[in-house]
Design a protein around this motif. Structure first.
Motif, short mmCIF file in Angstrom:
data_model
loop_
_atom_site.label_atom_id
_atom_site.label_comp_id
_atom_site.label_asym_id
_atom_site.label_seq_id
_atom_site.Cartn_x
_atom_site.Cartn_y
_atom_site.Cartn_z
N LEU A 84 -13.72 9.00 19.56
CA LEU A 84 -12.47 9.03 18.80
C LEU A 84 -12.60 8.21 17.52
CD1 LEU A 84 -9.51 9.95 18.68
CD2 LEU A 84 -8.90 7.83 19.84
N ARG A 85 -13.21 7.03 17.62
CA ARG A 85 -13.41 6.21 16.44
C ARG A 85 -14.33 6.88 15.44
NH1 ARG A 85 -14.03 0.26 19.40
NH2 ARG A 85 -11.83 0.08 20.01
N ALA A 86 -15.39 7.53 15.94
CA ALA A 86 -16.30 8.25 15.05
C ALA A 86 -15.57 9.38 14.32
CB ALA A 86 -17.48 8.81 15.85
N SER A 87 -14.66 10.06 15.02
CA SER A 87 -13.91 11.15 14.39
C SER A 87 -13.01 10.63 13.27
CB SER A 87 -13.07 11.90 15.43
OG SER A 87 -11.99 11.10 15.90
N VAL A 88 -12.42 9.46 13.49
CA VAL A 88 -11.56 8.87 12.46
C VAL A 88 -12.39 8.50 11.23
CG1 VAL A 88 -10.12 6.87 11.90
CG2 VAL A 88 -9.82 8.05 14.07
N VAL A 89 -13.58 7.95 11.44
CA VAL A 89 -14.45 7.60 10.31
C VAL A 89 -14.83 8.87 9.54
CG1 VAL A 89 -16.69 6.64 9.66
CG2 VAL A 89 -15.32 5.53 11.42
N LEU A 90 -15.13 9.95 10.26
CA LEU A 90 -15.46 11.21 9.59
C LEU A 90 -14.30 11.74 8.76
CD1 LEU A 90 -17.54 13.20 12.25
CD2 LEU A 90 -18.33 12.32 10.05
N LEU A 91 -13.08 11.49 9.21
CA LEU A 91 -11.92 11.93 8.44
C LEU A 91 -11.86 11.22 7.09
CD1 LEU A 91 -9.16 12.14 11.19
CD2 LEU A 91 -10.24 14.05 10.00
N GLY A 92 -12.49 10.06 6.99
CA GLY A 92 -12.54 9.36 5.71
C GLY A 92 -13.28 10.14 4.64
N THR A 93 -14.15 11.06 5.05
CA THR A 93 -14.87 11.88 4.07
C THR A 93 -13.95 12.86 3.34
OG1 THR A 93 -15.44 13.61 5.68
CG2 THR A 93 -16.95 11.74 5.49
N GLN A 94 -12.76 13.07 3.87
CA GLN A 94 -11.83 14.02 3.27
C GLN A 94 -10.88 13.35 2.27
OE1 GLN A 94 -12.39 17.29 4.69
NE2 GLN A 94 -14.01 16.01 5.57
N LEU A 95 -10.95 12.03 2.15
CA LEU A 95 -9.97 11.30 1.36
C LEU A 95 -10.65 10.41 0.33
CD1 LEU A 95 -7.78 10.11 4.36
CD2 LEU A 95 -7.15 11.89 2.74
N SER A 96 -9.88 10.08 -0.71
CA SER A 96 -10.31 9.08 -1.68
C SER A 96 -9.55 7.78 -1.41
CB SER A 96 -10.02 9.55 -3.10
OG SER A 96 -8.61 9.64 -3.31
N LEU A 97 -10.06 6.69 -1.96
CA LEU A 97 -9.37 5.42 -1.79
C LEU A 97 -7.95 5.47 -2.37
CD1 LEU A 97 -11.93 2.54 -2.49
CD2 LEU A 97 -10.82 3.14 -0.33
N ARG A 98 -7.78 6.20 -3.45
CA ARG A 98 -6.44 6.31 -4.04
C ARG A 98 -5.48 6.99 -3.07
NH1 ARG A 98 -4.28 6.12 -9.13
NH2 ARG A 98 -2.36 7.33 -9.42
N GLU A 99 -5.96 8.05 -2.40
CA GLU A 99 -5.11 8.75 -1.43
C GLU A 99 -4.77 7.85 -0.25
OE1 GLU A 99 -6.46 13.42 -1.88
OE2 GLU A 99 -7.80 12.01 -0.86
N VAL A 100 -5.75 7.07 0.19
CA VAL A 100 -5.51 6.14 1.30
C VAL A 100 -4.47 5.10 0.90
CG1 VAL A 100 -6.55 4.34 2.74
CG2 VAL A 100 -7.80 6.46 2.31
N ALA A 101 -4.64 4.53 -0.30
CA ALA A 101 -3.69 3.51 -0.76
C ALA A 101 -2.30 4.08 -0.96
CB ALA A 101 -4.20 2.89 -2.06
N ASP A 102 -2.23 5.27 -1.56
CA ASP A 102 -0.93 5.90 -1.79
C ASP A 102 -0.20 6.17 -0.48
OD1 ASP A 102 -1.35 5.80 -4.50
OD2 ASP A 102 -1.90 7.93 -4.70
N ALA A 103 -0.94 6.69 0.51
CA ALA A 103 -0.32 7.00 1.80
C ALA A 103 0.15 5.72 2.49
CB ALA A 103 -1.32 7.75 2.69
N GLY A 104 -0.66 4.67 2.41
CA GLY A 104 -0.27 3.41 3.05
C GLY A 104 0.95 2.79 2.41
N VAL A 105 0.99 2.77 1.09
CA VAL A 105 2.14 2.18 0.39
C VAL A 105 3.39 3.01 0.61
CG1 VAL A 105 3.09 1.64 -1.89
CG2 VAL A 105 0.72 1.04 -1.34
N ALA A 106 3.26 4.34 0.53
CA ALA A 106 4.43 5.21 0.70
C ALA A 106 5.03 5.11 2.10
CB ALA A 106 4.04 6.67 0.41
N SER A 107 4.19 4.79 3.09
CA SER A 107 4.69 4.74 4.47
C SER A 107 5.31 3.39 4.83
CB SER A 107 3.54 5.03 5.44
OG SER A 107 2.57 3.98 5.41
N LEU A 108 5.14 2.37 3.99
CA LEU A 108 5.60 1.03 4.35
C LEU A 108 7.10 0.94 4.65
CD1 LEU A 108 3.57 -1.48 2.13
CD2 LEU A 108 3.60 -1.31 4.62
N PRO A 109 7.99 1.54 3.85
CA PRO A 109 9.42 1.45 4.19
C PRO A 109 9.73 2.04 5.56
CG PRO A 109 9.14 2.20 1.93
CD PRO A 109 7.79 2.22 2.54
N VAL A 110 9.13 3.20 5.85
CA VAL A 110 9.36 3.84 7.16
C VAL A 110 8.77 2.97 8.27
CG1 VAL A 110 9.01 5.92 8.54
CG2 VAL A 110 9.29 6.10 6.06
#
Length: 355
Positions: A84-110
């Motif tokens: 399961l952890r390996a699959s999550v790491v592989l999902l990182g290949t589909q994203l950029s750091l900007r997308e990760v940061a944007d998703a994290g910041v946007a989800s903070l209020p919720v």
């Protein structure tokens, strides 16, 4: 004449190693077969999806797995944790750091709203149902943050009894399974987009495996969003554990001022250790993708491998289900878990502007 005893001694020393290797490969092979079958069924029925089929199918086969628990468990543990952890790491290949940061910041209020609503609900509903203080705290943090990991971090801090930990874990697991089955149809009924459902699953489902399973029924885009939100949410365990530790120490009679810094440091270390190492690997892989170090041609292969690993890991989780333990969980903790799950789900949808 000494050859036979020497050879016998070597065989005796090798036997435990061979047995352990067989046990690990047997459980892993069982989970892999179930995961591949779930992948095939999910491809034929994309509305249901491979993750849901894997969890449910594994749970249906769990009596067989429990009969051979000694042989299968090492391999099942490897599949449900490492794959399961390996699959999550592989999902990182589909994203950029900007997308990760944007998703994290946007989800903070919720995320913060669901955390506050769940912890407040645990205190209010728990008292109303006359659930013990430690048990309601464990169910509250498990539902609000990251399931069994949050329970494991909190239990030594509040000095919870083993029975309370068992009840809390069983309750959380039951509503993980319920979320996997209920949330995808609910998301379709509400008209949620893949990104919207990923935000919902990432903030309203408490365990990473169940987050991935629920979002998997909505497609890869929902899984990516849900995983990012969930991993950011996991970090909330650090301030919560520290706050609970301070609260417990404040209630204790006659605290030792000289020992207070040591207690705070121990609590901080315990919380930090529960931040998963694969979170760092996930961010590093996303960073490599952002820098163009990963060829575009590898993205689709990585995505497919990630989804297969997810199905295998979730099948292993289903195979390890202890139905008897769920039956032993009393009605009041279950009712508290239900009320908190509904509270978190409703808060997530409301703050996100869906309802």
């Amino acid at each position: 004449m000494t050859t036979v005893p020497v050879q016998a001694g070597r065989i005796a020393r090798l036997t435990p190693t061979v047995s352990a290797a067989f046990a690990g490969s047997a459980g892993l092979a069982f989970a892999t077969g179930a995961g591949l079958a779930a992948t095939a069924v999910g491809a034929a029925c994309p509305v249901i999806g491979a993750p849901v089929v894997a969890v449910v199918g594994g749970a249906l086969l769990s009596p067989v797995a429990r009969r051979w628990r000694g042989v299968l468990r090492p391999g099942l543990d490897t599949a449900r944790v490492r794959l399961l952890r390996a699959s999550v790491v592989l999902l990182g290949t589909q994203l950029s750091l900007r997308e990760v940061a944007d998703a994290g910041v946007a989800s903070l209020p919720v995320m913060l709203a669901t955390l506050a609503a769940c912890l407040a609900g645990a205190a209010l509903f728990g008292r109303w149902l006359r659930v013990g203080r430690d048990l309601r705290v464990l169910i509250g943090v498990g539902t609000a943050i990251c399931g069994a990991s949050a329970i494991a971090a909190t239990s030594p801090t509040i000095r919870a009894k083993d029975a309370d930990v068992t009840y809390a874990v069983s309750t959380i697991f039951l509503f993980n399974v319920a979320a996997v089955l209920v949330f995808p149809p609910l998301g379709h009924a509400l008209g949620l987009s893949p990104g919207g459902f990923g935000l919902f699953a990432g903030t309203a489902v408490n365990d990473l495996s169940s987050v991935v399973a629920a979002a998997g029924a909505y497609g890869p885009a929902a899984v990516q969003q849900a995983v990012v939100v969930k991993l950011v949410r996991t970090l909330m365990i650090i301030p919560v554990v520290l706050a609970l530790g301070a609260l417990v120490r404040g209630r204790a009679a006659g605290p030792d001022p000289a020992a207070e810094p040591r207690r705070q440091l121990a609590a901080a270390r315990r919380a930090v250790r529960l931040v998963p190492g694969f979170l760092v690997a996930f961010v590093l892989v996303a960073a490599a993708n952002s820098a163009g170090l990963l060829p575009a041609a590898s993205h689709e292969l990585s995505r497919r491998c990630a989804m297969i690993l997810i199905a295998v890991a979730l099948a292993a989780i289903g195979l390890g289900t202890d139905v008897a333990a769920l039956r032993r969980t009393g009605p009041r903790p279950l009712l508290l878990g239900l009320l908190l799950s509904v509270t978190v789900s409703a808060t997530s949808l409301a703050v996100a502007g869906v309802v």
